[in-house]
Design a protein around this motif. Structure first.
Motif, PDB file in Angstrom:
ATOM      1  N   SER A  21      40.347  31.842  40.760  1.00  0.00           N
ATOM      2  CA  SER A  21      39.436  32.932  41.105  1.00  0.00           C
ATOM      3  C   SER A  21      37.987  32.552  40.812  1.00  0.00           C
ATOM      4  O   SER A  21      37.069  33.171  41.322  1.00  0.00           O
ATOM      5  CB  SER A  21      39.812  34.210  40.358  1.00  0.00           C
ATOM      6  OG  SER A  21      39.325  34.172  39.039  1.00  0.00           O
ATOM      7  N   ARG A  66      43.600  40.940  45.325  1.00  0.00           N
ATOM      8  CA  ARG A  66      43.738  39.488  45.493  1.00  0.00           C
ATOM      9  C   ARG A  66      43.355  39.044  46.895  1.00  0.00           C
ATOM     10  O   ARG A  66      43.016  37.878  47.103  1.00  0.00           O
ATOM     11  CB  ARG A  66      45.162  39.050  45.149  1.00  0.00           C
ATOM     12  CG  ARG A  66      45.461  39.149  43.639  1.00  0.00           C
ATOM     13  CD  ARG A  66      46.959  39.158  43.358  1.00  0.00           C
ATOM     14  NE  ARG A  66      47.637  38.049  44.011  1.00  0.00           N
ATOM     15  CZ  ARG A  66      47.649  36.819  43.529  1.00  0.00           C
ATOM     16  NH1 ARG A  66      47.061  36.565  42.394  1.00  0.00           N
ATOM     17  NH2 ARG A  66      48.258  35.856  44.181  1.00  0.00           N
ATOM     18  N   ASN A  77      39.344  38.265  47.193  1.00  0.00           N
ATOM     19  CA  ASN A  77      38.815  36.912  46.971  1.00  0.00           C
ATOM     20  C   ASN A  77      39.734  35.836  47.559  1.00  0.00           C
ATOM     21  O   ASN A  77      39.613  34.663  47.218  1.00  0.00           O
ATOM     22  CB  ASN A  77      38.516  36.654  45.490  1.00  0.00           C
ATOM     23  CG  ASN A  77      39.741  36.749  44.622  1.00  0.00           C
ATOM     24  OD1 ASN A  77      40.855  36.933  45.126  1.00  0.00           O
ATOM     25  ND2 ASN A  77      39.561  36.601  43.328  1.00  0.00           N
ATOM     26  N   ARG A 102      33.753  32.172  45.688  1.00  0.00           N
ATOM     27  CA  ARG A 102      34.473  32.765  44.551  1.00  0.00           C
ATOM     28  C   ARG A 102      33.633  32.775  43.281  1.00  0.00           C
ATOM     29  O   ARG A 102      33.911  33.548  42.367  1.00  0.00           O
ATOM     30  CB  ARG A 102      35.778  32.015  44.298  1.00  0.00           C
ATOM     31  CG  ARG A 102      36.856  32.400  45.293  1.00  0.00           C
ATOM     32  CD  ARG A 102      38.126  31.659  45.015  1.00  0.00           C
ATOM     33  NE  ARG A 102      39.159  31.995  45.990  1.00  0.00           N
ATOM     34  CZ  ARG A 102      40.227  31.258  46.194  1.00  0.00           C
ATOM     35  NH1 ARG A 102      40.412  30.149  45.507  1.00  0.00           N
ATOM     36  NH2 ARG A 102      41.124  31.626  47.083  1.00  0.00           N
ATOM     37  N   GLY A 130      36.883  29.622  41.559  1.00  0.00           N
ATOM     38  CA  GLY A 130      36.530  28.611  42.541  1.00  0.00           C
ATOM     39  C   GLY A 130      36.846  27.195  42.098  1.00  0.00           C
ATOM     40  O   GLY A 130      36.272  26.243  42.616  1.00  0.00           O
ATOM     41  N   LEU A 165      42.692  35.041  47.024  1.00  0.00           N
ATOM     42  CA  LEU A 165      43.761  34.417  46.251  1.00  0.00           C
ATOM     43  C   LEU A 165      45.050  34.630  47.022  1.00  0.00           C
ATOM     44  O   LEU A 165      46.005  33.872  46.922  1.00  0.00           O
ATOM     45  CB  LEU A 165      43.880  35.069  44.867  1.00  0.00           C
ATOM     46  CG  LEU A 165      42.933  34.586  43.784  1.00  0.00           C
ATOM     47  CD1 LEU A 165      43.188  35.322  42.487  1.00  0.00           C
ATOM     48  CD2 LEU A 165      43.034  33.084  43.588  1.00  0.00           C
TER      49      LEU A 165
END
Ligand SMILES: Nc1ncnc2c1ncn2[C@@H]1O[C@H](COP(=O)(O)OP(=O)(O)OP(=O)(O)O)[C@@H](O)[C@H]1O
Ligand SMILES: [Mg+2]
Lengths: 221, 335
Positions: free
Chosen positions: A126, B51, B54, B83, A128, B56
């Motif tokens: 999360s 989730r 972003n 992110r 990056g 994920l």
């Protein structure tokens, strides 16, 4: 056997055994670590799932793990000759030791890496983090304690294999035990080698566990 | 333009035996500076939704647009750098166990490629913000849950994000610690203008900090808007269930006249009932109350049992209406 003969013999044996064990463990990790990382990454639940590649590697590891060490040693004699120039002695024995230990080590490392909390990996994602960053900054440091425990167990196992290799020409304490204790019925020599092997094993275990405990930050002090 | 736009977002999990539609055609806009609560029952799809914001979790349909960028169109590298602007905090904190507090806060900045000296300076600032300067050399195992979440917040803030996503960030904490963490989030929102998305299953979390709320039920976004609008006039069944959880139970059996008063943020509850007694000399019996204070205003409902006397009843109703409250009859025999 007379003491003045026994002592130098045993010292040579300890030296050879330690030499085989450390060098083999080192090379086994050199091969096993990348293999373990590849297994963890490509597994269906990994960060870069490649089911086919995973299944092939998984099968290869299993095959090597299921061949008994002594048989593997005989099987790889041609390769041993190719690499070490001969098939007997301490240095030559390192070849089969590494081949037997690398898949074992890979499994040990794999299980350590899989123990890392997926939540922490997700947190890194999360932020990056790239896959190499996740491996080298998150997974391996977080698995450190477990990896050290694994290395302790693995070098103990390799020590055991090296002693076994004495049966067919490997050097060190194993060979002394076979050629004096078994072939020439010198029970005192056999006994001393056994004691020395136990002491070596204990030393590895104690040192490994001490380091892993000392470096683990999860325990409250 | 909204900072976060979800357009026709959907996510379907295909298992071996079953297909789960975790999100169905979600449309939502979150503006810069909002504290947006996303609430729903367990399994509603809240975590999946956050989730997806972003990436994920890759949506199976629709799009996520952040600050004008459609996430699906980004290269993996561009997604990773985006992110860094969308931080996330988690229910179980997810700190690195083998790094101390400083190391954990520094981690996000190392990933962002900042220089060592800048990282050190920023870590000091962040420690100050979350009040953990004296704990900087502790490891997570030596910290309480609330302290660990503060470290996670410091880590999330360190890279100067535009957005912070919180997935049940207070669910593992006791009420007091929850309040302090929520206050910290509100402060961050006010002082730094960071947009915050809060996933929760607790109504109280939404009440105490959120400006907006979206209600997710079984993968559908059933209702959204400002907290005041949604709380005062919930339209969907799911929203009513969450807001007036116990309302309507055991109310028909009493044979006397009862009224329901609805608070929509105009007045606070206590003075109204007190002054009803003081000014009108009407003693009303509170049968049921489910009201909550949101930013100093009352929302919710209260059911009052009025005296036998007809005149007194009318007086009470008139008085309550004059205070700007909505008054509804609760017919005996079934509310
Ligand atoms: N990786 C996955 N594979 C299959 N199904 C999943 C997966 N992740 C979530 N689901 C399913 O999607 C649905 C929504 O899950 P999600 O975790 O988003 O719920 P939630 O609202 O966060 O619930 P909770 O409050 O319990 O955390 C659930 O039915 C869940 O079983
Ligand atoms: Mg969830």
């Amino acid at each position: 056997m007379a003491l003045e003969k026994m002592i130098p013999l045993m010292l040579d044996g300890i030296r050879d055994t330690m030499y085989m064990t450390t060098v083999s463990t080192l090379f086994a990790y050199l091969l096993g670590l990348p293999l373990a990382i590849a297994l963890v990454l490509t597994s269906p639940k990994g960060l870069a799932p490649r089911p086919l590649i995973y299944r092939v590697m998984d099968a290869v590891v299993n095959i090597f793990r299921s061949i008994p060490f002594l048989i593997l040693m005989i099987l790889v004699i041609p390769l041993t000759r190719l690499i070490a120039g001969r098939a007997y002695g301490s240095t030559a024995t390192i070849v089969p030791l590494v081949i037997a230990a690398a898949p074992y080590v890979a499994r040990m490392i794999e299980s350590s890496l899989l123990e890392v909390d997926p939540g922490v990996i997700e947190a890194a994602q999360s932020m990056g983090a790239s896959i190499p960053e996740i491996i080298f900054k998150v997974i391996i440091p977080e698995a450190k304690t477990s990896l050290i425990v694994g290395a302790t167990i693995s070098s103990g196992t390799i020590l055991g294999y090296s002693a076994m290799s004495g049966a067919i020409g490997g050097g060190g304490l194993g060979q002394i035990a076979i050629s004096y204790g078994y072939n020439r019925y010198q029970t005192d020599v056999l006994l001393v080698t056994v004691i020395l092997l136990i002491v070596l094993m204990q030393a590895i275990q104690l040192i490994g566990m001490y380091i892993s405990r000392k470096t683990d930050k999860r325990v409250r002090e | 333009m909204a900072l976060i736009e979800l357009r026709h977002l959907s996510k379907t999990f295909k298992g071996k035996t079953q297909i789960v539609e975790a999100l169905k055609d979600i449309n939502l806009e979150i503006n810069q500076g909002d504290i947006y609560g996303i609430i729903g029952m367990s399994g509603a799809g809240k975590s999946t939704l956050v989730r997806c914001i972003n990436f994920l979790e890759k949506p199976t349909g629709g799009s996520v647009v952040i600050d004008g960028k459609d996430l699906a169109s980004l290269t993996p590298k561009a997604l990773r750098s985006l992110r860094q602007e969308v931080s996330m905090i988690f229910q179980h904190f997810n700190l690195l166990q083998q790094r101390d507090v400083r190391g954990n806060i520094a981690f996000a900045m190392e990933i962002a490629g900042m220089k060592k000296a800048d990282i050190d300076k920023r870590v000091d600032e962040m420690l100050e913000v979350v009040g953990l300067t004296d704990r900087q050399h502790n490891y997570p195992s030596q910290l309480s849950g609330g302290q660990q979440q503060r470290v996670a917040i410091a880590r999330a803030l360190s890279t100067n994000p535009k957005i912070i996503l919180c997935d049940e960030a207070t669910s593992a904490l006791d009420p007091q610690t929850t309040t302090s963490i929520l206050n910290l989030l509100r402060e961050i929102n006010k002082k730094m203008g960071i947009t915050i998305v809060i996933i929760t299953h607790e109504m109280s979390v939404v009440e105490s900090v959120c400006t907006h709320v979206a209600i997710i039920d079984n993968g559908d976004l059933v209702e959204n808007g400002t907290v005041e609008d949604v709380f005062s006039q919930p339209k969907s069944q799911a929203a009513k269930k969450l807001i007036f959880r116990k309302a309507g139970a055991d109310m028909g059996s009493l044979g006397e006249r009862m009224i329901r008063i609805v608070f929509e943020g105009s007045a606070s509850t206590d003075p109204v009932i007190a002054s009803l007694a003081m000014e009108c000399h009407v003693a009303a019996n509170i049968m049921y109350a489910d009201t909550r204070d949101v930013n100093g205003k009352a929302f919710g409902q209260m059911i009052l049992q009025l005296p036998e006397d007809k005149l007194q009843q009318e007086k009470a109703i008139y008085y309550l209406q004059s205070k700007g409250l909505r008054v509804e009859e609760v017919t005996s025999g079934g509310a």
